[in-house]
Design a protein around this motif. Sequence first.
Motif, mmCIF file in Angstrom:
data_model
loop_
_atom_site.group_PDB
_atom_site.id
_atom_site.type_symbol
_atom_site.label_atom_id
_atom_site.label_comp_id
_atom_site.label_asym_id
_atom_site.label_seq_id
_atom_site.Cartn_x
_atom_site.Cartn_y
_atom_site.Cartn_z
ATOM 1 N N GLN A 4 1.132 -0.827 -0.202
ATOM 2 C CA GLN A 4 0.203 -0.150 -0.219
ATOM 3 C C GLN A 4 0.868 1.917 -0.361
ATOM 4 O OE1 GLN A 4 -3.745 0.481 0.406
ATOM 5 N NE2 GLN A 4 -2.807 -1.650 -1.223
ATOM 6 N N LYS A 5 2.607 0.953 0.573
ATOM 7 C CA LYS A 5 3.357 2.738 -0.101
ATOM 8 C C LYS A 5 4.090 2.656 -1.330
ATOM 9 C CE LYS A 5 4.476 2.352 5.437
ATOM 10 N NZ LYS A 5 5.158 2.519 6.276
ATOM 11 N N ALA A 6 3.358 1.383 -1.629
ATOM 12 C CA ALA A 6 4.112 1.495 -2.869
ATOM 13 C C ALA A 6 3.287 2.561 -4.112
ATOM 14 C CB ALA A 6 4.116 -0.169 -4.030
ATOM 15 N N PHE A 7 4.085 2.845 -4.897
ATOM 16 C CA PHE A 7 3.566 4.771 -5.692
ATOM 17 C C PHE A 7 3.891 3.751 -6.888
ATOM 18 C CE2 PHE A 7 7.783 6.157 -4.292
ATOM 19 C CZ PHE A 7 8.129 6.357 -5.108
ATOM 20 N N LYS A 8 4.070 3.155 -7.410
ATOM 21 C CA LYS A 8 4.967 2.974 -8.906
ATOM 22 C C LYS A 8 4.462 1.224 -9.471
ATOM 23 C CE LYS A 8 9.490 3.441 -9.479
ATOM 24 N NZ LYS A 8 10.967 4.970 -9.890
ATOM 25 N N LEU A 9 4.552 1.217 -10.418
ATOM 26 C CA LEU A 9 4.611 -0.163 -10.694
ATOM 27 C C LEU A 9 5.266 -0.053 -12.672
ATOM 28 C CD1 LEU A 9 4.000 -3.807 -11.262
ATOM 29 C CD2 LEU A 9 2.158 -2.502 -12.226
ATOM 30 N N VAL A 10 6.430 -0.912 -12.707
ATOM 31 C CA VAL A 10 7.385 -0.278 -13.881
ATOM 32 C C VAL A 10 7.123 -1.931 -15.277
ATOM 33 C CG1 VAL A 10 9.515 -0.404 -14.278
ATOM 34 C CG2 VAL A 10 9.252 0.902 -12.460
ATOM 35 N N GLU A 11 6.958 -1.322 -16.152
ATOM 36 C CA GLU A 11 6.698 -2.595 -17.242
ATOM 37 C C GLU A 11 7.053 -1.196 -18.155
ATOM 38 O OE1 GLU A 11 5.614 -5.451 -17.202
ATOM 39 O OE2 GLU A 11 4.138 -5.333 -15.485
ATOM 40 N N ASP A 12 8.330 -1.800 -18.350
ATOM 41 C CA ASP A 12 9.008 -1.643 -19.976
ATOM 42 C C ASP A 12 9.103 -2.663 -21.093
ATOM 43 O OD1 ASP A 12 10.668 0.520 -18.524
ATOM 44 O OD2 ASP A 12 12.001 -1.442 -17.467
ATOM 45 N N PHE A 13 9.150 -2.358 -22.430
ATOM 46 C CA PHE A 13 8.437 -2.925 -23.025
ATOM 47 C C PHE A 13 10.006 -2.597 -24.492
ATOM 48 C CE2 PHE A 13 5.037 -2.549 -21.849
ATOM 49 C CZ PHE A 13 4.498 -3.693 -22.500
ATOM 50 N N LYS A 14 10.427 -4.338 -24.853
ATOM 51 C CA LYS A 14 11.908 -4.043 -26.166
ATOM 52 C C LYS A 14 10.116 -4.327 -27.703
ATOM 53 C CE LYS A 14 15.796 -4.355 -23.400
ATOM 54 N NZ LYS A 14 15.854 -3.444 -23.909
ATOM 55 N N LEU A 15 11.229 -3.289 -28.425
ATOM 56 C CA LEU A 15 9.548 -3.590 -29.752
ATOM 57 C C LEU A 15 10.547 -4.011 -30.977
ATOM 58 C CD1 LEU A 15 7.508 -0.859 -29.762
ATOM 59 C CD2 LEU A 15 7.194 -2.750 -28.028
ATOM 60 N N SER A 16 10.544 -5.280 -31.304
ATOM 61 C CA SER A 16 10.669 -6.198 -32.465
ATOM 62 C C SER A 16 9.748 -5.077 -33.855
ATOM 63 C CB SER A 16 10.689 -7.172 -32.938
ATOM 64 O OG SER A 16 10.647 -7.918 -31.317
ATOM 65 N N GLN A 17 11.805 -4.407 -34.915
ATOM 66 C CA GLN A 17 11.248 -3.968 -35.977
ATOM 67 C C GLN A 17 10.255 -5.121 -36.630
ATOM 68 O OE1 GLN A 17 14.260 -1.708 -38.132
ATOM 69 N NE2 GLN A 17 14.820 -0.467 -35.912
ATOM 70 N N VAL A 18 9.398 -4.443 -37.582
ATOM 71 C CA VAL A 18 8.414 -4.975 -38.726
ATOM 72 C C VAL A 18 9.599 -5.946 -39.651
ATOM 73 C CG1 VAL A 18 7.208 -5.159 -40.444
ATOM 74 C CG2 VAL A 18 6.675 -4.237 -38.319
ATOM 75 N N GLU A 19 9.630 -7.126 -39.783
ATOM 76 C CA GLU A 19 10.651 -7.251 -41.311
ATOM 77 C C GLU A 19 10.741 -7.934 -42.618
ATOM 78 O OE1 GLU A 19 12.207 -11.318 -40.198
ATOM 79 O OE2 GLU A 19 12.934 -11.601 -38.714
ATOM 80 N N LYS A 20 10.987 -6.388 -43.150
ATOM 81 C CA LYS A 20 10.728 -6.448 -43.965
ATOM 82 C C LYS A 20 10.688 -7.190 -45.296
ATOM 83 C CE LYS A 20 10.810 -0.870 -44.011
ATOM 84 N NZ LYS A 20 11.350 0.042 -44.600
ATOM 85 N N VAL A 21 10.194 -7.357 -46.437
ATOM 86 C CA VAL A 21 9.488 -9.049 -47.017
ATOM 87 C C VAL A 21 10.295 -8.158 -48.616
ATOM 88 C CG1 VAL A 21 8.683 -10.513 -48.070
ATOM 89 C CG2 VAL A 21 7.774 -10.162 -45.912
ATOM 90 N N LYS A 22 11.711 -8.802 -48.894
ATOM 91 C CA LYS A 22 12.162 -7.990 -49.735
ATOM 92 C C LYS A 22 11.587 -9.523 -51.258
ATOM 93 C CE LYS A 22 16.540 -6.728 -47.272
ATOM 94 N NZ LYS A 22 18.109 -6.989 -47.692
ATOM 95 N N PRO A 23 11.663 -8.188 -52.314
ATOM 96 C CA PRO A 23 11.127 -8.805 -52.879
ATOM 97 C C PRO A 23 11.997 -9.443 -53.531
ATOM 98 C CG PRO A 23 11.277 -6.268 -53.590
ATOM 99 C CD PRO A 23 11.291 -7.163 -52.479
#
Length: 642
Positions: A500-519
Amino acid sequence: MKLKNSSLTTLFLLVTIACFSQYGIQKKADNLFNKYSFVDAAETYKSLIEKDFNSDYATRQLADSYAFMRNPDSAVVYYKKVVEQENIPVEYYYNYAQALRGSKNYEAYRQWMTKYKDEGGIINETYLSEDKNFLESIFNAKQQYFLSEIKFNSKYSDFGAVEHNGNIYFTSARDEGVLTKKTYGWNHEPFLDIYKTNKSDNDTVVNHKSKLKGSINSVFHDGPITISKDGNTIYFSRNDFNKNVLGKDEDGTTNLKIYRATLTDGKWKNIEELNFNSNTYSTGHPALNNDGTKLYFASNMPGGYGGSDIYSATIAADGTIGKPENVGAIINTSKNERFPFVNSENVLFFSSDGHQGLGLLDIFASVTNKEKKITHVINLGVPVNSAKDDFSFSLNQDGLSGYFASNRDGGVGSDDIYAFDRVPQLYLEGTITDNKTNVAIPEAIINLLDLKGQIITTIKTDKDGFYEVSIDRDSDYKLQVIKEGYVEASRPISSNKMDQKAFKLVEDFKLSQVEKVKPIYPFVELPPIYFDFDQSKIRNQDISELDRIVDLMTNKYPEMVIAIESHTDSRGPTSYNKTLSIDRANATYQYLIDHGVDKTRIASYDGFGEEKLTNACDGSIKCSREAHQKNRRTQFIVSKIE
């Protein structure tokens, strides 16, 4: 005949004597009122009303007396009679409205404030128009402050509690010792003194033996105080009383002044008056900032915004105090701001009857921007604030507990000290970065959703990839992160069972780039075409792209072979979506054949329904129409080119 005339003369004399007697009582009442002896003044005005002598005037004065005594319930009774009088000053409509608010009659308050405005009174119309919504938001807000009992409250006024090194310093009118001979005419209570008690001794009776040692306490009002971090310097309010002489202004009024004292051999000595005090106005309610470089206080000195304002003055290393500066119009109003307090983060708390509140004095906190400038103030809400006076707020060093005072119903005395523990607002925060480079991703969209997939709020990351959003305790959410060029990410978030004394919840995200399909052939790019909801008909806006593909396959690359893959969004039954996607594949295939592409150049054409979504819109979260549109598509895969 002579006897008759003699009787008339006697009667006239008796009436004259009676009138002079009533005028004398009224003069006595007015003198008491002007000397702030409101308890005695009220009783005297009542006697005039009972005798029906100048009763309209006496009723107005009686109502004002109760208002000054901070007794809105009694004031309402007499202000109601006042506003029925003819040709009364418009201010009485305002006074009646404030008394009604102090009695929790908010609807009647709005009616009489409207009357006050219509009769020419100046008000903040935004406050009035938004009052009902304000009250609903205050009373429906999730509780953050939880009160606990202070057992050393007395039947008199107790307030101004501050904690330092395990001790509670506070101001009280409790002294009923044999040496106490003076009472304060305003409320018939003994004069105020400053006391100290150990925090662990809440059950202990606090009496005259607990007064601060030394020469701080006088025979008149002393307190409240603020104390330096090292505990060796104290600033306190006191009536203008120096060297056993009570100071008064030209009207005979004794003002408040601020004094400073130092601790020597366990006693408070070396009392000195601060340089900005004056005999013509009051300064009081001192408060130090966290590092002791600024002194905040309340004053009705000339040049303010009205009533009493909050001021600050710098304190140099040698103790010299600079020129007071008004903290500004965001804090101060045309009414009264009092009892400042500054916490360890230099947030200014104060009491006011000029900002939108629940009744009389309410407690507010200032809000600052990144440049540490005050932008607005917030009402601390219930249970800290009530319809009555709420004031002298202080926080302990932990930032989660503290004290305030109130004359609300249910207390022990006229003003009582209340202790509180604060459950801080919980914030969800984190940083969004690239999973390969660890570089921060700015402008990423953060959607906070409930378990039904409904978006609660949407924010964006800052230039450092940081986000922050307030959430409720003991709740479950889903967090969705969207950034163009990256694969969407989401995960469940829970604040259940958090401290009840905590004041923050930490959630980090690492995003993956969309892979481009090479023709297969670098110069050939075949973007997808899209379909309307529940439709397999080729849209007019996509015909140009299909015509481009026809041109590429019949003229520029006559050996190119493609595959057609069609898809739907997640809405609708799975089996239906499978059929719909096949219809889209067939429509695309037929258009190309009808416009000259050889059948042998199309290796396959098939529908995959909702199997291959391009984003997280799988039905578990709420998505926009644009997000669903990205899934209703036909893609072209170059399988061979020579």
